[in-house]
Structure formats: C-alpha cells, structure tokens
Enzyme design. Structure first.
Site, PDB file in Angstrom:
ATOM      1  N   GLU A 163       3.629  -3.274   0.871  1.00 21.78           N
ATOM      2  CA  GLU A 163       2.276  -2.754   1.105  1.00 21.78           C
ATOM      3  C   GLU A 163       1.235  -3.868   1.235  1.00 21.78           C
ATOM      4  O   GLU A 163       0.256  -3.934   0.481  1.00 21.78           O
ATOM      5  CB  GLU A 163       1.883  -1.769  -0.005  1.00 21.78           C
ATOM      6  CG  GLU A 163       2.746  -0.541  -0.022  1.00 21.78           C
ATOM      7  CD  GLU A 163       2.136   0.619  -0.829  1.00 21.78           C
ATOM      8  OE1 GLU A 163       1.096   0.433  -1.477  1.00 21.78           O
ATOM      9  OE2 GLU A 163       2.723   1.702  -0.794  1.00 21.78           O
ATOM     10  N   GLU A 376       9.193   4.576  -0.640  1.00 21.38           N
ATOM     11  CA  GLU A 376       8.425   5.220  -1.716  1.00 21.38           C
ATOM     12  C   GLU A 376       7.922   6.580  -1.244  1.00 21.38           C
ATOM     13  O   GLU A 376       7.565   6.725  -0.078  1.00 21.38           O
ATOM     14  CB  GLU A 376       7.197   4.387  -2.130  1.00 21.38           C
ATOM     15  CG  GLU A 376       7.533   3.168  -2.938  1.00 21.38           C
ATOM     16  CD  GLU A 376       6.301   2.375  -3.286  1.00 21.38           C
ATOM     17  OE1 GLU A 376       5.219   2.982  -3.465  1.00 21.38           O
ATOM     18  OE2 GLU A 376       6.391   1.129  -3.348  1.00 21.38           O
TER      19      GLU A 376
HETATM   20  C1  8VR Z   1      -1.811   3.134  -6.142  1.00 22.24           C
HETATM   21  C2  8VR Z   1      -0.424   3.706  -6.399  1.00 22.24           C
HETATM   22  C3  8VR Z   1      -0.539   4.692  -7.551  1.00 22.24           C
HETATM   23  O1  8VR Z   1      -0.412   4.201  -8.683  1.00 22.24           O
HETATM   24  O2  8VR Z   1      -0.748   5.850  -7.321  1.00 22.24           O
HETATM   25  O3  8VR Z   1       0.031   4.319  -5.172  1.00 22.24           O
HETATM   26  C4  8VR Z   1       1.400   4.770  -5.141  1.00 22.24           C
HETATM   27  C5  8VR Z   1       2.334   3.661  -5.523  1.00 22.24           C
HETATM   28  O4  8VR Z   1       2.336   2.634  -4.546  1.00 22.24           O
HETATM   29  C6  8VR Z   1       3.166   1.522  -4.929  1.00 22.24           C
HETATM   30  O5  8VR Z   1       3.288   0.580  -3.911  1.00 22.24           O
HETATM   31  C7  8VR Z   1       2.572   0.877  -6.145  1.00 22.24           C
HETATM   32  O6  8VR Z   1       3.308  -0.271  -6.543  1.00 22.24           O
HETATM   33  C8  8VR Z   1       2.643   1.913  -7.229  1.00 22.24           C
HETATM   34  O7  8VR Z   1       2.059   1.462  -8.436  1.00 22.24           O
HETATM   35  C9  8VR Z   1       1.840   3.112  -6.825  1.00 22.24           C
HETATM   36  O8  8VR Z   1       0.482   2.664  -6.686  1.00 22.24           O
END
Ligand code: 8VR
Length: 471
Positions: A163, A376
């Site tokens: 990301e 993810e």
């Molecule tokens: C901002 C946020 C969240 O916590 O909702 O988005 C979804 C998810 O994305 C991932 O790449 C991050 O490492 C993980 O921590 C999450 O981070």
C-alpha cells in the site's frame, strides 16, 4: 464452486501490528516505534510495543492457522529486526525468528507469502532522509537480497511494498503517518524512490533465480490498495473529479509496476508544478525492464467522488463512531462523499462486495491478463461478545459476500490465485488502536493476550475445507 484446486485460502498480518517485541533480541527501532511513542499520534496512544506478542507466541498461532486449515500465510518482515540500523550489520536473532516462523509454517503445509515492506522503515534510515534519499533505495536492495538468501529456499511468494498509496499518502501528504509531512513535492520524489527500490528488488530476485540461488518457481509482486471510484452524479464536474481520483490514487500507483511508466498527463503536471519526479539515468530502464509477476490487491471499500472546489480535509474516522468522519478531499481535485443509499461500517467505509470484482475487471482492462492475489480484505469492527463467545457474524457476512464477488471474478476469467483476509488474528490498527478488530482469532488484552477462536474461525474453516463451496 469456481475456485481452482490450487487456489490459496490464506490470511494476512503485518510485523509492526502483530509481533510486539519492539526492542527485543537486537531489533532496531522503526519509524513506527518512534512515531507511536510521540504524544497524540495514535488512538489513545496505542502502539506496537507488545501488539499480539506474536514474536513469542508464533508456534501457538501457527498451530491455530493449521487448525483453521489455512493454506498460506501473508506476513511482513520487520526490516529493523534484520538490520537494526537499516543496513550493514545483520542481527542474527532476527533472521532466526523468521527462519523459525517459516519452518513452523512449512511443517503444517502452509505456504508463506512474504511482504518485505509493510511501513516499518528503520528509524536510522529515516534519519538520513528515509524514502527521499537514494541511500534508502540501496539499503532496501541489500535488505531484499538478504531475505532472498536466507528464506528464498523455502518461500516462493514475495511482494516488495504494501500500500504505497497509504504510507506515502499519509506520510507525505496528510501527515497522519510518519514522517508526518504535508509536502507533495517531497512525497512524489519519495514515492518515485519506492518504485525504483521495487524495480531493483525485482531485478535482484530475477538474477538470483537465474543464478539458481533461489527456486525458479518463485513469484514477486507489488501490493496496492484497490479502491474503485464512482462519480456521485453524472455531472461533468463529478465525472472529471472521479477521473482525477483514479489517475492519482490508482494509475499513479499501478502504472509504474505494471507498465514501467507513469501516466504521462499527470507526470507532465507534477513536473511542471514541482519538477518531480526527478529521474536518474537508469530509472527509466529499471522501471520498464522489471515488471512484477503478479499484483496483490487490498480491497475494503469503494469511494464515491464529487468535484471539490472548496474543502481541504484529510482527517478520518479513527474512533469507530459511525458518521464521525468528515468528507475527505483535496481542494480543486476531488473529495470522497457518502452515498445515502449505501451501507457503511462503524469507521465509515462503504460495504460494497461487488467492488472486489469490478476493481479487478478495471485493472485487467488497463493492464491485461495479469495474475491477482487478494492480499487483504476484511471488516474492521468492534466484535460483539455474547456469553463469552465472540459472535462476529457481521464479519462472516462481509467475507461471505466478498468471496461471492471473488467467485464471480474467476467465472469472468480473472486470473485470481488466492484470498488473504485481513487479518488472521486481532492486531494493532495503526491509528485506530486495538478496538478495530479484523481477526478470525480474538486476543484477550485483559487476560494475558489469550487467543480465542471467533465464530468466523469456524466459518472460514468450512470455506477452506470445501474449497469455497460452503460460504
Ligand atoms: C487503515 C487500516 C485499518 O486499520 O483499518 O486499513 C485496513 C488495513 O490495511 C492494511 O494495509 C494495514 O496494514 C492494516 O492495519 C489495516 O489498516
């Protein structure tokens, strides 16, 4: 079901969010260790000092992965655990931790998928400019090479960065992530260096394969946010704003790794406005000649887009109080708006399962028939506990509807090879603390981080056992 026999049913995590042991056995500090210890940077001062203590409990956790039937585990390596000062001296204890983790996974037949960079840059490299410095690019190449040497014999699925949109966007544009800047010129150059670091890591990976230092069947990819954008009306200004959002948030991030170049009309604007990205002589060839093997897509939500003549707001909902997020946008470019007809999570993220299929179709139209992994996908929520059981039915409904969309994508000819829900286990959410849960496994923070299987653990166990037939 349409899922191929070799489809990988996995789950994901990230080092800083799950491992803890932030200063144990020789690990050096990352920018997230430094940043999260500064007052006011994270939700209620939460940090990854302990996290889920996966560093000490990984054998118990891998046994739970095997019980759930996971066929693959996507995790990231903490760069400062291997190189405490980012480069130079290697911390043998750090190498041993990941080697032991990989051996434990393989013992249960779980394929590792390694992410090299999931935001935890060694602080020592930030101190010399971080991604703004080409020295960090060189250090990343050295770090990637060490990982290939140490783990390449047992790991065939690799990705370089997770990301980039988020760690560059929030690090250099909104300032919500380290290094906490708001400077587009510096952000664009830093982002360019990330693409060059990626290309160099791909080049080294291919050289090691050619020299048979690592297996030939290994694949190396890039992991991006996949966030379809839709104009909130069919007014020309909203359609134009949506195209701008697509160019800046999607094409700018995907073109360099799948086409080896930036979208030219945006490149003209950035170079006219700020004179960036500045290319070194070798950059163009590096990008063109090191297209990655697959794309990992992280899908959570769609964003509705409107023209934005007036607001500059980059604050987001980090409390989980539904509706507390204001409209996020950059004045003169675009803004994210809410659609009254849509369904949203407590963190104001639209729940739109079809977007998983629509997003991959649009990428396939632009980049051709590339292999995809959904690296993810998940529901961030405060899970209800009823009579001591974690009854995360909303997560089951969310994942079930998204696996429907994944199956549709496969039926429409998308080369989808795996699905890694975020996250295997409850872990730290960077700015949302431990209240925003994503896991199949609950971590009882009031009771020595004891693990507990949620309802979704048993649901996913059935999905995997039936290769997606039972959802
Ligand atoms: C901002 C946020 C969240 O916590 O909702 O988005 C979804 C998810 O994305 C991932 O790449 C991050 O490492 C993980 O921590 C999450 O981070």
């Amino acid at each position: 079901s349409a899922f191929p026999d070799n489809f990988l049913w996995g789950a994901a995590s990230a080092a800083y969010q799950v491992e803890g042991a932030h200063n144990v056995d020789g690990k050096g500090p990352s920018i997230w260790d430094d940043f999260s210890h500064q007052p006011g940077t994270t939700h209620e001062g939460t940090n990854g000092d302990v996290a889920a203590d996966h560093y000490h409990r990984f054998k118990e956790d891998v046994a739970l992965m095997a019980e759930m039937g996971m066929q693959s585990y996507r995790f990231s390596i903490s760069w400062p655990r291997l190189f405490p000062s980012g480069r130079g001296t290697v911390n043998k204890a750090g190498v041993k931790f990941y080697s032991d983790l990989i051996d434990e996974l393989i013992k249960y037949g779980i394929k590792p998928m390694i992410t090299l960079y999931h935001w935890d840059l060694p602080q020592a490299l930030q101190d010399i400019g971080g991604w703004e410095s080409r020295e960090t690019v060189e250090a990343f190449e050295q770090y990637a090479a060490l990982c290939y040497q140490e783990f390449g014999d047992r790991v065939s699925l690799w990705s370089t960065f997770n990301e980039t949109l988020i760690f560059i966007g929030m690090g250099y544009f909104t300032g919500a992530h380290p290094p906490g800047l708001s400077d587009p010129k510096r952000g664009i150059q830093a982002c360019h260096h990330v693409f060059i670091a990626h290309a160099k890591a791909v080049k080294t990976f291919r050289e090691y394969q050619h020299q048979q230092r690592i297996p030939q069947n290994g694949q190396i990819g890039f992991v991006n946010v996949m966030q379809p954008h839709e104009p909130i009306t069919d007014k020309p200004e909203d359609i134009a704003a949506c195209k701008m959002a697509d160019d800046l948030l999607t094409h700018w991030l995907y073109d360099p790794v799948l086409k080896g170049e930036y979208p030219s009309h945006i490149l003209n604007i950035t170079q006219l406005t700020w004179g960036v990205p500045v290319f070194s002589l070798e950059d163009d060839d590096l990008l063109k000649n090191n297209i990655c093997d697959f794309i990992g897509v992280n899908y959570y939500k769609r964003e509705w887009i409107a023209a934005n003549p007036d607001i500059s707001n980059t604050k987001i909902n980090t409390t989980g109080n539904k509706g507390s997020g204001q409209e996020f946008g950059f004045k003169g470019l675009f803004k994210f708006v809410r659609n009254p007809k849509s369904t949203y999570t407590d963190w104001d993220w639209e729940i739109y399962p079809e977007g998983l299929c629509v997003g991959m179709q649009r990428l396939k139209e632009r980049y051709g028939d590339i292999p995809f992994y959904i690296t993810e996908n998940g529901l961030g929520a405060k899970d209800p506990i009823i009579d001591g059981e974690i009854v995360d039915q909303p997560r089951i409904d969310y994942l079930s509807s998204h696996t429907d969309a994944a199956e549709s994508a496969i039926k429409q000819g998308i080369d989808l090879r795996g699905y890694y829900p975020w996250s295997f286990i409850d872990l730290l959410s960077w700015l949302n603390g431990y209240q925003k849960q994503y896991g199949f496994v609950y971590v009882d923070r009031e009771n020595n981080l004891q693990r507990k299987r949620k309802k979704s653990f048993f649901w996913y166990q059935e999905v995997i056992e039936s290769n997606g037939a039972k959802r």
